[in-house]
Design a protein around this motif. Structure first.
Motif, PDB file in Angstrom:
ATOM      1  N   THR A  47      28.663  -0.564  -2.642  1.00 30.73           N
ATOM      2  CA  THR A  47      28.472  -0.208  -4.050  1.00 30.73           C
ATOM      3  C   THR A  47      28.112   1.257  -4.203  1.00 30.73           C
ATOM      4  OG1 THR A  47      27.273  -0.650  -6.095  1.00 30.73           O
ATOM      5  CG2 THR A  47      26.021  -0.898  -4.052  1.00 30.73           C
ATOM      6  N   LEU A  49      26.904   1.966  -7.186  1.00 29.94           N
ATOM      7  CA  LEU A  49      26.032   1.680  -8.325  1.00 29.94           C
ATOM      8  C   LEU A  49      26.763   1.736  -9.660  1.00 29.94           C
ATOM      9  CD1 LEU A  49      22.760   3.522  -7.202  1.00 29.94           C
ATOM     10  CD2 LEU A  49      23.502   1.200  -6.674  1.00 29.94           C
ATOM     11  N   ALA A  52      30.559  -2.530  -7.707  1.00 23.79           N
ATOM     12  CA  ALA A  52      30.237  -3.122  -6.411  1.00 23.79           C
ATOM     13  C   ALA A  52      31.434  -3.971  -6.013  1.00 23.79           C
ATOM     14  CB  ALA A  52      28.984  -3.982  -6.519  1.00 23.79           C
ATOM     15  N   PHE A 116      19.484  -2.777   0.974  1.00 24.13           N
ATOM     16  CA  PHE A 116      20.740  -2.543   0.252  1.00 24.13           C
ATOM     17  C   PHE A 116      20.558  -2.982  -1.202  1.00 24.13           C
ATOM     18  CE2 PHE A 116      25.302  -3.204  -0.635  1.00 24.13           C
ATOM     19  CZ  PHE A 116      25.795  -2.020  -0.109  1.00 24.13           C
ATOM     20  N   PRO A 117      21.035  -2.162  -2.175  1.00 28.51           N
ATOM     21  CA  PRO A 117      20.862  -2.563  -3.580  1.00 28.51           C
ATOM     22  C   PRO A 117      21.471  -3.945  -3.816  1.00 28.51           C
ATOM     23  CG  PRO A 117      21.748  -0.337  -3.426  1.00 28.51           C
ATOM     24  CD  PRO A 117      21.745  -0.894  -2.033  1.00 28.51           C
ATOM     25  N   PRO A 118      20.689  -4.874  -4.342  1.00 25.68           N
ATOM     26  CA  PRO A 118      21.210  -6.231  -4.529  1.00 25.68           C
ATOM     27  C   PRO A 118      22.350  -6.225  -5.556  1.00 25.68           C
ATOM     28  CG  PRO A 118      19.068  -5.973  -5.582  1.00 25.68           C
ATOM     29  CD  PRO A 118      19.306  -4.726  -4.816  1.00 25.68           C
ATOM     30  N   ILE A 119      23.492  -6.740  -5.168  1.00 23.75           N
ATOM     31  CA  ILE A 119      24.635  -6.750  -6.092  1.00 23.75           C
ATOM     32  C   ILE A 119      24.360  -7.786  -7.178  1.00 23.75           C
ATOM     33  CG2 ILE A 119      27.088  -7.279  -6.273  1.00 23.75           C
ATOM     34  CD1 ILE A 119      27.322  -5.987  -3.469  1.00 23.75           C
ATOM     35  N   PRO A 120      24.422  -7.340  -8.446  1.00 17.01           N
ATOM     36  CA  PRO A 120      24.014  -8.219  -9.537  1.00 17.01           C
ATOM     37  C   PRO A 120      24.811  -9.525  -9.548  1.00 17.01           C
ATOM     38  CG  PRO A 120      24.411  -5.992 -10.333  1.00 17.01           C
ATOM     39  CD  PRO A 120      24.880  -6.036  -8.920  1.00 17.01           C
ATOM     40  N   GLN A 225      26.727  -6.491 -17.060  1.00 17.62           N
ATOM     41  CA  GLN A 225      27.726  -6.441 -16.001  1.00 17.62           C
ATOM     42  C   GLN A 225      28.912  -7.313 -16.338  1.00 17.62           C
ATOM     43  OE1 GLN A 225      24.399  -6.939 -14.680  1.00 17.62           O
ATOM     44  NE2 GLN A 225      24.229  -4.895 -13.802  1.00 17.62           N
ATOM     45  N   GLN A 238      29.232  -2.093 -13.792  1.00 17.59           N
ATOM     46  CA  GLN A 238      28.149  -1.873 -14.747  1.00 17.59           C
ATOM     47  C   GLN A 238      28.785  -1.555 -16.093  1.00 17.59           C
ATOM     48  OE1 GLN A 238      26.083  -2.952 -12.230  1.00 17.59           O
ATOM     49  NE2 GLN A 238      24.736  -2.057 -13.759  1.00 17.59           N
TER      50      GLN A 238
ATOM     51  N   ARG B  73       9.797  -7.785  -5.577  1.00 18.33           N
ATOM     52  CA  ARG B  73      10.877  -7.007  -4.977  1.00 18.33           C
ATOM     53  C   ARG B  73      11.107  -5.700  -5.744  1.00 18.33           C
ATOM     54  NH1 ARG B  73      12.642  -5.657  -1.157  1.00 18.33           N
ATOM     55  NH2 ARG B  73      14.818  -5.655  -0.506  1.00 18.33           N
ATOM     56  N   ARG B  77      10.737  -1.988  -4.258  1.00 19.05           N
ATOM     57  CA  ARG B  77      11.888  -1.096  -4.131  1.00 19.05           C
ATOM     58  C   ARG B  77      11.643   0.246  -4.829  1.00 19.05           C
ATOM     59  NH1 ARG B  77      16.563  -2.643  -2.154  1.00 19.05           N
ATOM     60  NH2 ARG B  77      17.791  -1.478  -3.663  1.00 19.05           N
ATOM     61  N   GLY B  82      13.860   3.271  -3.174  1.00 14.30           N
ATOM     62  CA  GLY B  82      15.203   2.744  -2.975  1.00 14.30           C
ATOM     63  C   GLY B  82      15.756   1.980  -4.166  1.00 14.30           C
ATOM     64  N   ALA B  84      17.811   1.239  -7.373  1.00 16.24           N
ATOM     65  CA  ALA B  84      19.062   1.813  -7.873  1.00 16.24           C
ATOM     66  C   ALA B  84      18.939   2.362  -9.298  1.00 16.24           C
ATOM     67  CB  ALA B  84      20.169   0.769  -7.824  1.00 16.24           C
ATOM     68  N   ARG B 123      24.987   3.650 -18.497  1.00 16.57           N
ATOM     69  CA  ARG B 123      25.319   2.489 -17.675  1.00 16.57           C
ATOM     70  C   ARG B 123      24.170   1.499 -17.726  1.00 16.57           C
ATOM     71  NH1 ARG B 123      29.343   4.899 -17.570  1.00 16.57           N
ATOM     72  NH2 ARG B 123      30.738   5.379 -15.858  1.00 16.57           N
ATOM     73  N   ALA B 124      24.528   0.223 -17.846  1.00 19.91           N
ATOM     74  CA  ALA B 124      23.501  -0.810 -17.791  1.00 19.91           C
ATOM     75  C   ALA B 124      22.774  -0.702 -16.459  1.00 19.91           C
ATOM     76  CB  ALA B 124      24.160  -2.175 -17.923  1.00 19.91           C
ATOM     77  N   PRO B 125      21.478  -1.066 -16.433  1.00 16.51           N
ATOM     78  CA  PRO B 125      20.756  -1.019 -15.160  1.00 16.51           C
ATOM     79  C   PRO B 125      21.428  -1.898 -14.113  1.00 16.51           C
ATOM     80  CG  PRO B 125      19.387  -1.956 -16.916  1.00 16.51           C
ATOM     81  CD  PRO B 125      20.634  -1.479 -17.549  1.00 16.51           C
ATOM     82  N   PHE B 126      21.352  -1.490 -12.854  1.00 20.69           N
ATOM     83  CA  PHE B 126      22.064  -2.177 -11.778  1.00 20.69           C
ATOM     84  C   PHE B 126      21.296  -3.386 -11.274  1.00 20.69           C
ATOM     85  CE2 PHE B 126      23.394  -2.825  -7.380  1.00 20.69           C
ATOM     86  CZ  PHE B 126      24.777  -2.711  -7.457  1.00 20.69           C
ATOM     87  N   GLU B 127      20.039  -3.167 -10.930  1.00 18.89           N
ATOM     88  CA  GLU B 127      19.288  -4.275 -10.343  1.00 18.89           C
ATOM     89  C   GLU B 127      18.058  -4.649 -11.151  1.00 18.89           C
ATOM     90  OE1 GLU B 127      16.853  -3.295  -6.856  1.00 18.89           O
ATOM     91  OE2 GLU B 127      18.007  -1.448  -6.711  1.00 18.89           O
ATOM     92  N   ARG B 131      16.568   1.285 -16.825  1.00 18.07           N
ATOM     93  CA  ARG B 131      16.760   2.500 -16.040  1.00 18.07           C
ATOM     94  C   ARG B 131      15.644   3.473 -16.360  1.00 18.07           C
ATOM     95  NH1 ARG B 131      21.353   3.768 -13.114  1.00 18.07           N
ATOM     96  NH2 ARG B 131      23.001   2.311 -13.660  1.00 18.07           N
TER      97      ARG B 131
END
Ligand SMILES: [Zn+2]
Ligand SMILES: [Zn+2]
Lengths: 377, 362
Positions: A47, A49, A52, A116-120, A225, A238, B73, B77, B82, B84, B123-127, B131
């Motif tokens: 990804t 970001l 992904a 690793f960034p968790p994939i939504p 998403q 995204q 989590r 992060r 880390g 995103a 962009r919508a937040p990723f995780e 944001r």
């Protein structure tokens, strides 16, 4: 982790997810690819970001596990290996991946999969099934009209509206607008509208090339998403937050002059004129008028460049209404004509300073609006 | 954990020391869901603005109880750097132009870096849920960048929070300031810093007291100094140099101005740290000269400072302090560094040196 798979499968998988590896990022781990065991298969994911990509390949799983390794390095190495079995192993609590293939052996240092960034996960906002060929065509017919600079971020996206049994794609960059309707097999439960980055749909289009089964498109409930699920491949994008301009009022309801021409000829003459228009601002001038006494009408496409010369080409046209003249950016005209799959097309206008409308004659699922260029006639 | 236990309600899990008003405003914004689109974190350097920004980012994304819970989590992060959806835009941070390579030596934050921010906020937040983009130091945005940011703030996208962090808010456009919610950070009392160093960083009392004094209200400075011996050495050098220059001829002063100013483009921070030390040096002379020796920062150097202070008038020292402040301002306004430092040198009073035998060992 200890898994074995075929070199060609791993190479293909890395090629697919490699498109989503971050080129530059504040998170170094996004230049890695995730390798994980997943329900008896090997999952690869990457990804940047913005999108992904995940891909599943077959293999023998000896021991479960997950790790991330530098994507470029791994892909370069795997691509140079013979088409035989590759064994990937990771000793417990280590971050060194050992790869063995035929008589090659390598060790690559990785980073924890946990970082690793968790994939939504995208699963709760309703799913549509779309024919991959139709989807690919629809994307190709609008994607070039999206803005490429970020001065209005919503315009770098493609507006997707699901309503009834229609899925509508629209893109606009301030100079042109492309709208494409797609018929769905099943009626959607409710109206939904999202803006998907054009780049994400361009990537999707690339993946659709060798796809036969219907694509499943899913939004999540809070519209952050969209997931496109293909066979063994998933793309999550995204969504762009914001409101897409109401474009329906940009499409003229009527016309004063209308010419119907063969797409192929129209494109050919536009290309020729554009060669001469290169030096100016890429302007091509179009005039058309009906014929006398039942003879066909004609359309002229001309360009002139000071000091270089000029060009004028002619094609048969079925003309209704007043004789007309209108000038366009030749590039824009070529862009739209190139994505219409042959057949005949109508050019409609209400005057040299009004937008031109291009519609394929054989179906009403597509419309394209181009702003004219202002020239001295 | 003196500060944390003193806090009540929503602030319980924040670890920013001393900034009760700031923390309470941020914590109650999260608790009530009334979060502004853009914040201005204003206050001196090293007073907890960055930590507060990161804890705010945690709280906005936290999935545990009592955000920021520091255990979920999301909190982890963010803390590990880390996440995103949390990014710091600063001098040298990346932009989206493929041919640009930014580096921390640059002078300012540029429009391409703000354009990246523009793309990210839409962009919508990723995780996470939100944001959080932190611009720091916000006063280092150049005009084009500041104007681009202004446009972003006019139409703030949902699910994003911008934090402009600065210790020189007067350098920001008024229009930017008026579009942000202000959160004020203040210097901490010496006692609070001393206590925090002892209780949270386990510093032994004598050293805690010394660092607290030298920190001049900036806990963050003391914590950095705790781990970075170079910083204390550099400061000692700068103080010795300040003393030496106070007693040296104009030619000697100009020679130094030229070598210090010459290195400015390569290492701005070093020059600012030297000026910090000089300011502290003249401030101590002022305190001694006006009979408030007990408030002096460099208590270990009093024996050397007293004879120098006795040669000065309060007026002369105030002039010296003003000239250092002027030089700083000119450096910020991109004047010639050597020239700015030379002008400053002219205004420093000329003192008789301490006897050579008294020089502290290096
Ligand atoms: Zn938490
Ligand atoms: Zn740049």
């Amino acid at each position: 982790m200890n898994v074995t798979c075929l070199q060609e499968n791993l190479a293909r998988g890395l090629g697919i997810v490699g498109r989503a590896v971050a080129v530059r990022s504040t998170l170094p781990i996004t230049s890695n690819v995730l390798i994980a065991t997943d329900h008896g298969r090997i999952k690869l994911a990457a990804t940047n970001l913005d999108i992904a990509l995940s891909c599943w390949i077959g293999g023998q799983i000896e021991e479960e596990g997950a790790i991330t390794v530098p994507a470029r390095l791994l892909a370069d190495f795997v691509n140079s290996l013979p088409t035989e079995k590759i064994q990937l192993s990771l000793s417990p609590r280590s971050r060194q991946v050992k790869l063995v293939c035929a008589r090659n052996e390598a060790t690559i240092g990785g980073l924890d999969a946990d970082d690793f960034p968790p994939i939504p996960a995208v699963d709760d906002g309703g799913t549509l099934e779309i024919d991959p060929k139709m989807l690919r065509e629809a994307i190709s017919q609008v994607v070039f009209s999206a803005a490429t600079d970020d001065s209005r971020p919503v315009l770098t996206g493609i507006d997707l509206v699901v309503e009834g049994d229609q899925l509508t794609f629209a893109a606009a960059d301030g100079f042109r607008l492309a709208v494409r309707h797609l018929q769905l097999q099943k009626k959607a439960a409710e109206r939904q509208e999202v803006i998907v980055p054009a780049k994400a749909l361009a990537e999707l289009s690339r993946l659709l090339q060798d796809q036969e089964d219907p694509v499943r498109m899913t939004f999540n409930a809070n519209k952050t998403q969209v997931l496109f699920a293909l066979k063994d491949v998933e793309l999550v994008a995204q969504l762009i937050q914001g409101t897409f301009p109401d474009y329906s009022r940009l499409i003229p309801k009527e016309w004063g002059s209308r010419a119907v021409v063969e797409v192929r000829d129209f494109l050919q003459e536009t290309k020729i004129a554009s060669i001469f228009a290169r030096d100016g601002s890429g302007i091509v001038r179009i005039t058309f008028q009906g014929g006398d006494d039942g003879t066909p009408g004609r359309m002229t496409i001309a360009a002139r460049a000071e000091e270089i010369g000029d060009n004028s080409g002619e094609l048969d046209a079925q003309v209704e209404g007043e004789p007309a003249k209108i000038a366009f950016n030749g590039r824009y005209l070529q862009d739209v004509l190139a994505v219409l799959d042959g057949g005949r097309v109508a050019l409609e206008t209400t005057g040299p300073s009004q937008p031109g409308v291009i519609r394929p004659l054989d179906n009403d699922t597509y419309v394209h609006v181009v702003m004219p260029m202002f020239v001295q006639w | 954990m003196t500060d944390a236990s003193a806090a009540t309600g929503h602030e319980a899990s924040w670890t920013v020391v001393g900034q009760h008003a700031a923390v309470s405003a941020l914590a109650s914004a999260v608790a009530s869901g009334r979060v502004a689109h853009a914040y201005l974190f204003a206050g001196p350097k090293h007073t907890g603005k960055t930590l507060a920004a990161l804890q705010f980012a945690q709280a906005l994304n936290c999935t545990g109880d009592g955000p920021p819970c520091q255990r979920c989590r999301q909190c982890e992060r963010v803390a590990a750097g880390g996440h995103a959806d949390v990014e710091v835009i600063t001098v040298g941070s990346p932009c989206d132009e493929s041919e640009h390579r930014h580096s921390a030596d640059e002078r300012d934050i540029r429009i391409c870096q703000i354009r990246r921010l523009d793309r990210l906020v839409t962009r919508a937040p990723f995780e996470g849920r939100c944001r959080v983009l932190i611009i720091e130091p916000a006063d280092l945005m150049n005009d084009a960048a500041a104007n681009a940011l202004l446009k972003t703030l006019e139409e703030p996208p949902p699910r994003s929070v911008l934090i402009l962090s600065t210790d020189r808010e007067e350098l920001l456009l008024d229009t930017l300031r008026s579009r942000t919610r202000r959160i004020t950070f203040t210097g901490l009392p010496q006692a609070a810093i001393e206590r925090a160093l002892r209780d949270r960083w386990d510093v032994e009392p004598g050293r805690a007291a010394e660092l607290a004094r030298l920190s001049m209200g900036r806990l963050g400075w003391a914590v950095v100094a705790l781990h970075d011996a170079r910083m204390m050495e550099e400061r000692e050098e700068a103080l010795a140099r300040a003393e030496e220059l106070a007693a040296s001829s104009l030619a000697g002063r100009f020679a130094f101005a030229s070598s210090l100013g010459g290195g400015f483009t390569k290492d701005r921070r070093h020059v600012h740290r030297v000026l910090d030390a000089w300011q502290a040096f003249w401030r101590d002379l002022l305190l001694i000269a006006s009979g408030r020796e007990d408030q002096a920062v460099h208590r270990d150097r009093l024996d050397r400072l007293r004879p120098l202070a006795s040669q000065c008038t309060v007026r002369g020292i105030v002039g010296a302090l003003r000239s250092i402040a002027d030089a700083r301002q000119q450096l910020d306004e991109n004047a010639s560094p050597v020239l700015a430092l030379e002008v400053m040198m002219l205004a420093l009073p000329e003192l008789r040196p301490n006897a050579v035998g008294d020089r502290p060992r290096p």
